[in-house]
Motif scaffolding. Structure first.
Motif, PDB file in Angstrom:
ATOM      1  N   VAL A  85      -4.081  14.250  -7.898  1.00  9.79           N
ATOM      2  CA  VAL A  85      -2.908  13.390  -7.765  1.00  9.79           C
ATOM      3  C   VAL A  85      -2.568  12.760  -9.114  1.00  9.79           C
ATOM      4  O   VAL A  85      -1.396  12.656  -9.501  1.00  9.79           O
ATOM      5  CB  VAL A  85      -3.152  12.298  -6.701  1.00  9.79           C
ATOM      6  CG1 VAL A  85      -2.060  11.224  -6.766  1.00  9.79           C
ATOM      7  CG2 VAL A  85      -3.201  12.925  -5.310  1.00  9.79           C
ATOM      8  N   PHE A  86      -3.601  12.340  -9.856  1.00  8.28           N
ATOM      9  CA  PHE A  86      -3.370  11.728 -11.164  1.00  8.28           C
ATOM     10  C   PHE A  86      -3.568  12.710 -12.308  1.00  8.28           C
ATOM     11  O   PHE A  86      -2.807  12.712 -13.268  1.00  8.28           O
ATOM     12  CB  PHE A  86      -4.278  10.517 -11.335  1.00  8.28           C
ATOM     13  CG  PHE A  86      -4.007   9.447 -10.328  1.00  8.28           C
ATOM     14  CD1 PHE A  86      -2.809   8.758 -10.348  1.00  8.28           C
ATOM     15  CD2 PHE A  86      -4.916   9.166  -9.327  1.00  8.28           C
ATOM     16  CE1 PHE A  86      -2.528   7.780  -9.405  1.00  8.28           C
ATOM     17  CE2 PHE A  86      -4.654   8.191  -8.383  1.00  8.28           C
ATOM     18  CZ  PHE A  86      -3.455   7.496  -8.412  1.00  8.28           C
ATOM     19  N   ALA A  87      -4.597  13.560 -12.206  1.00  6.94           N
ATOM     20  CA  ALA A  87      -4.875  14.501 -13.288  1.00  6.94           C
ATOM     21  C   ALA A  87      -3.717  15.475 -13.492  1.00  6.94           C
ATOM     22  O   ALA A  87      -3.451  15.908 -14.617  1.00  6.94           O
ATOM     23  CB  ALA A  87      -6.163  15.274 -13.003  1.00  6.94           C
ATOM     24  N   VAL A  88      -3.022  15.818 -12.418  1.00  8.25           N
ATOM     25  CA  VAL A  88      -1.871  16.729 -12.519  1.00  8.25           C
ATOM     26  C   VAL A  88      -0.569  16.010 -12.181  1.00  8.25           C
ATOM     27  O   VAL A  88       0.393  16.059 -12.946  1.00  8.25           O
ATOM     28  CB  VAL A  88      -2.063  17.953 -11.599  1.00  8.25           C
ATOM     29  CG1 VAL A  88      -0.784  18.794 -11.569  1.00  8.25           C
ATOM     30  CG2 VAL A  88      -3.233  18.808 -12.079  1.00  8.25           C
ATOM     31  N   GLY A  89      -0.534  15.356 -11.032  1.00  4.95           N
ATOM     32  CA  GLY A  89       0.714  14.729 -10.588  1.00  4.95           C
ATOM     33  C   GLY A  89       1.244  13.688 -11.558  1.00  4.95           C
ATOM     34  O   GLY A  89       2.404  13.773 -12.004  1.00  4.95           O
ATOM     35  N   PHE A  90       0.425  12.713 -11.889  1.00  7.62           N
ATOM     36  CA  PHE A  90       0.867  11.666 -12.818  1.00  7.62           C
ATOM     37  C   PHE A  90       1.098  12.243 -14.208  1.00  7.62           C
ATOM     38  O   PHE A  90       2.113  11.955 -14.856  1.00  7.62           O
ATOM     39  CB  PHE A  90      -0.170  10.545 -12.877  1.00  7.62           C
ATOM     40  CG  PHE A  90       0.071   9.574 -14.001  1.00  7.62           C
ATOM     41  CD1 PHE A  90       1.025   8.574 -13.873  1.00  7.62           C
ATOM     42  CD2 PHE A  90      -0.626   9.680 -15.208  1.00  7.62           C
ATOM     43  CE1 PHE A  90       1.271   7.684 -14.920  1.00  7.62           C
ATOM     44  CE2 PHE A  90      -0.390   8.792 -16.249  1.00  7.62           C
ATOM     45  CZ  PHE A  90       0.565   7.790 -16.110  1.00  7.62           C
ATOM     46  N   ALA A  91       0.148  13.049 -14.697  1.00  7.54           N
ATOM     47  CA  ALA A  91       0.213  13.513 -16.087  1.00  7.54           C
ATOM     48  C   ALA A  91       1.423  14.393 -16.352  1.00  7.54           C
ATOM     49  O   ALA A  91       2.074  14.262 -17.392  1.00  7.54           O
ATOM     50  CB  ALA A  91      -1.080  14.247 -16.440  1.00  7.54           C
ATOM     51  N   THR A  92       1.737  15.314 -15.440  1.00  8.13           N
ATOM     52  CA  THR A  92       2.877  16.194 -15.685  1.00  8.13           C
ATOM     53  C   THR A  92       4.204  15.451 -15.600  1.00  8.13           C
ATOM     54  O   THR A  92       5.161  15.778 -16.308  1.00  8.13           O
ATOM     55  CB  THR A  92       2.895  17.368 -14.683  1.00  8.13           C
ATOM     56  OG1 THR A  92       2.842  16.857 -13.349  1.00  8.13           O
ATOM     57  CG2 THR A  92       1.745  18.316 -14.918  1.00  8.13           C
ATOM     58  N   ALA A  93       4.260  14.416 -14.744  1.00 12.39           N
ATOM     59  CA  ALA A  93       5.511  13.663 -14.595  1.00 12.39           C
ATOM     60  C   ALA A  93       5.676  12.593 -15.660  1.00 12.39           C
ATOM     61  O   ALA A  93       6.784  12.093 -15.867  1.00 12.39           O
ATOM     62  CB  ALA A  93       5.562  13.020 -13.208  1.00 12.39           C
ATOM     63  N   ALA A  94       4.595  12.243 -16.352  1.00 12.03           N
ATOM     64  CA  ALA A  94       4.623  11.104 -17.265  1.00 12.03           C
ATOM     65  C   ALA A  94       5.678  11.243 -18.360  1.00 12.03           C
ATOM     66  O   ALA A  94       6.380  10.279 -18.678  1.00 12.03           O
ATOM     67  CB  ALA A  94       3.241  10.918 -17.897  1.00 12.03           C
ATOM     68  N   ILE A  95       5.818  12.429 -18.925  1.00 13.68           N
ATOM     69  CA  ILE A  95       6.799  12.651 -19.985  1.00 13.68           C
ATOM     70  C   ILE A  95       7.923  13.571 -19.511  1.00 13.68           C
ATOM     71  O   ILE A  95       9.099  13.232 -19.612  1.00 13.68           O
ATOM     72  CB  ILE A  95       6.124  13.231 -21.245  1.00 13.68           C
ATOM     73  CG1 ILE A  95       5.122  12.223 -21.810  1.00 13.68           C
ATOM     74  CG2 ILE A  95       7.168  13.583 -22.308  1.00 13.68           C
ATOM     75  CD1 ILE A  95       4.320  12.729 -22.995  1.00 13.68           C
ATOM     76  N   ALA A  96       7.554  14.744 -18.967  1.00 13.72           N
ATOM     77  CA  ALA A  96       8.576  15.698 -18.531  1.00 13.72           C
ATOM     78  C   ALA A  96       9.434  15.126 -17.405  1.00 13.72           C
ATOM     79  O   ALA A  96      10.644  15.378 -17.341  1.00 13.72           O
ATOM     80  CB  ALA A  96       7.911  17.001 -18.079  1.00 13.72           C
ATOM     81  N   GLY A  97       8.824  14.349 -16.504  1.00 14.87           N
ATOM     82  CA  GLY A  97       9.595  13.746 -15.420  1.00 14.87           C
ATOM     83  C   GLY A  97      10.612  12.750 -15.947  1.00 14.87           C
ATOM     84  O   GLY A  97      11.772  12.717 -15.504  1.00 14.87           O
TER      85      GLY A  97
END
Length: 267
Positions: A85-97
């Motif tokens: 949830v955080f290792a992928v979900g948060f990290a990928t959305a942090a900048i690209a999102g």
């Protein structure tokens, strides 16, 4: 690191962090209880030859020892999914999102460098992952206590187990944040990261269940998570070194790439 951005990121994610940590704690509690209740029965079944012995060693764990049961809990798809949830979900959305929504430019219009933005988001993600993994550790400890097997768990090894688990998801998170810094669309960053995670997980599980594929396991980041060895008192320092190296390489690549990117207007 920018404290204002860090505080905003924490406020936006603290409820999710709590939910995931509690869910992992509950899941971690189950494994010692399952081992205490059904471990001997499972052992009799496998010793009878009803199932191939490899099936009892899923992901490097087993159901014949407390440490092995905890190891299965760590590598089980439920635990992996919650940690991602955080290792992928948060990290990928942090900048690209933010880039996709057109809000990244608003953030970068303030007197804050891209490297500072990246470092703040990386520290935030690392904290979220660390808390989530701690939930699994506490759950295992609670489960061992409820079954009266705390002495068998290897409590003194739990901090090292936390570090091993956190490093695994920090490595995945660093790759996810690198992908997030590399793409303008969340779907692209998410697709690249999930492809890496799924292939990596598949190689590790396949190698644990099929002896002929065991040579594929070192190519998986999940291979370097070894709760059973740690709880048995035989940790492998190479596991931490490999995961730390992957994390550091991804961080350096992102710090070099993100400031140099030409961020055109979103389309």
């Amino acid at each position: 690191m920018n404290l204002a951005l860090f505080a905003h990121t924490w406020r936006a994610n603290r409820t999710r962090v709590l939910i995931v940590a509690v869910a992992l704690a509950v899941w971690g509690t189950f494994m010692p209880i399952i081992y205490d209740s059904f471990g001997s029965a499972f052992q009799d079944i496998f010793e009878s030859g009803a199932f191939p012995p490899q099936f009892a060693q899923f992901g490097g764990g087993d159901i014949f020892s407390l440490g092995g049961a905890v190891a299965i809990g760590f590598i089980h798809p439920i635990a992996v999914g919650l940690n991602l949830v955080f290792a992928v979900g948060f990290a990928t959305a942090a900048i690209a999102g933010e880039r996709q929504r057109g809000t990244l430019e608003v953030l970068l219009s303030r007197p804050i460098s891209r490297r500072t933005v990246y470092a703040t988001l990386a520290v935030s993600g690392a904290l979220f992952v660390g808390i989530a993994v701690l939930g699994s550790i506490l759950g295992s400890l609670i489960g061992a206590g409820l079954t009266g097997r705390t002495a068998d768990l290897g409590v003194s090894q739990l901090p090292l187990l936390w570090l091993n688990g956190a490093l695994l998801y920090w490595a995945i998170g660093a790759i996810a944040l690198l992908a997030s810094a590399s793409f303008d669309r969340l779907s692209q960053a998410l697709a690249v990261t999930l492809a890496f995670v799924v292939v990596s997980y598949f190689l590790d599980v396949l190698g644990s269940l099929w002896p002929d594929a065991k040579g594929l396991q070192p190519y998986s980041v999940f291979h370097y998570l070894d709760p059973k060895a740690i709880l048995s008192g035989f940790p492998d320092a190479n596991d931490l070194i490999v995961l730390g190296t992957i994390t550091a390489a991804a961080v350096v690549a992102a710090l070099l790439l993100f400031p140099r990117r030409d961020l055109a207007a979103p389309s």
